[in-house]
Write a protein that holds these residues in place. Structure first.
Motif, PDB file in Angstrom:
ATOM      1  N   GLU A  44      94.824  53.551  11.985  1.00 45.60           N
ATOM      2  CA  GLU A  44      93.452  53.110  12.211  1.00 45.60           C
ATOM      3  C   GLU A  44      93.134  52.032  11.184  1.00 45.60           C
ATOM      4  O   GLU A  44      93.380  52.222   9.999  1.00 45.60           O
ATOM      5  N   LEU A  45      92.608  50.895  11.643  1.00 45.50           N
ATOM      6  CA  LEU A  45      92.303  49.777  10.760  1.00 45.50           C
ATOM      7  C   LEU A  45      90.822  49.452  10.803  1.00 45.50           C
ATOM      8  O   LEU A  45      90.231  49.368  11.876  1.00 45.50           O
ATOM      9  N   VAL A  46      90.221  49.247   9.649  1.00 46.58           N
ATOM     10  CA  VAL A  46      88.833  48.813   9.574  1.00 46.58           C
ATOM     11  C   VAL A  46      88.830  47.299   9.739  1.00 46.58           C
ATOM     12  O   VAL A  46      89.509  46.573   8.997  1.00 46.58           O
ATOM     13  N   SER A  74      91.289  49.548  21.189  1.00 50.77           N
ATOM     14  CA  SER A  74      89.905  49.491  20.724  1.00 50.77           C
ATOM     15  C   SER A  74      89.321  50.855  20.378  1.00 50.77           C
ATOM     16  O   SER A  74      88.189  50.934  19.905  1.00 50.77           O
ATOM     17  N   GLY A  75      90.058  51.924  20.601  1.00 50.75           N
ATOM     18  CA  GLY A  75      89.596  53.274  20.271  1.00 50.75           C
ATOM     19  C   GLY A  75      90.770  54.173  19.963  1.00 50.75           C
ATOM     20  O   GLY A  75      91.931  53.754  20.046  1.00 50.75           O
ATOM     21  N   PRO A  76      90.487  55.435  19.597  1.00 48.59           N
ATOM     22  CA  PRO A  76      91.558  56.383  19.260  1.00 48.59           C
ATOM     23  C   PRO A  76      92.518  56.576  20.436  1.00 48.59           C
ATOM     24  O   PRO A  76      92.108  56.596  21.592  1.00 48.59           O
ATOM     25  N   LYS A 129      86.743  49.561  14.174  1.00 51.46           N
ATOM     26  CA  LYS A 129      88.087  50.087  13.928  1.00 51.46           C
ATOM     27  C   LYS A 129      89.000  49.745  15.097  1.00 51.46           C
ATOM     28  O   LYS A 129      88.628  49.923  16.250  1.00 51.46           O
ATOM     29  N   LEU A 130      90.174  49.240  14.769  1.00 50.39           N
ATOM     30  CA  LEU A 130      91.234  49.113  15.757  1.00 50.39           C
ATOM     31  C   LEU A 130      92.233  50.223  15.487  1.00 50.39           C
ATOM     32  O   LEU A 130      92.451  50.605  14.334  1.00 50.39           O
ATOM     33  N   HIS A 131      92.800  50.740  16.545  1.00 53.13           N
ATOM     34  CA  HIS A 131      93.799  51.808  16.439  1.00 53.13           C
ATOM     35  C   HIS A 131      95.108  51.239  16.953  1.00 53.13           C
ATOM     36  O   HIS A 131      95.117  50.327  17.782  1.00 53.13           O
TER      37      HIS A 131
END
Length: 161
Positions: A44-46, A74-76, A129-131
């Motif tokens: 997960e990246l901020v 774009s999500g988990p 957040k990018l996952h």
């Protein structure tokens, strides 16, 4: 659940490019991968809530030069164990943003790099957040202490920094 990775995020004041750098998490010592395996665990990246992924750099500290694809969402996403078959779900597909295919490497002696320039993949991640998770295309065998580093360059949309 994705691992929040230790990242260094900063904006280059000259270019306005938001840079994110992280070590690919979850690679076991001396791990030998097969083509099609998950390479490390989900991360997960901020990031800015919206922007364009314009640049990618893969720093191969193990000096192998084996293609790795970094898929971003774009999500988990579903949990896939490192060294298991990479098999995202249909639900994951609906969150898919892009894949950075690190395939052409420059050899610098004790390490290799693969750069992607002008990637131009827009994204919208409302929670900032990018996952993602990486996938092996080749068959790397990563030595202890030589997990690779990925750096992303993002052009944030105005007002989303």
């Amino acid at each position: 659940m994705a691992l929040p990775v230790e990242i260094r995020g900063q904006v280059d004041v000259r270019t306005g490019l938001y840079l994110v750098e992280f070590v690919v998490p979850g690679i076991a010592e001396a791990d030998a991968f097969d083509a099609g395996d998950a390479f490390g665990v989900a991360f997960e990246l901020v990031v800015p809530p919206a922007g364009i992924i314009s640049y990618g750099l893969f720093i191969d500290l193990d000096d192998e030069g084996t293609e790795i694809d970094a898929q971003l969402y774009s999500g988990p996403i579903s949990v896939i164990a490192s060294d298991a078959a990479f098999a995202p779900t249909d639900r994951d597909a609906m969150l898919y943003v892009t894949a950075l295919k690190f395939s052409a490497f420059d050899d610098w002696g004790s390490f290799r790099t693969s750069e992607i320039r002008d990637h131009n993949a827009p994204y919208h991640a409302p929670l900032g957040k990018l996952h993602g998770q990486c996938k092996c295309v080749g068959t790397p065998n990563i030595a202890a202490g030589a997990a690779p580093v990925i750096r992303l360059g993002i052009l944030p949309y105005k007002g989303s920094e």
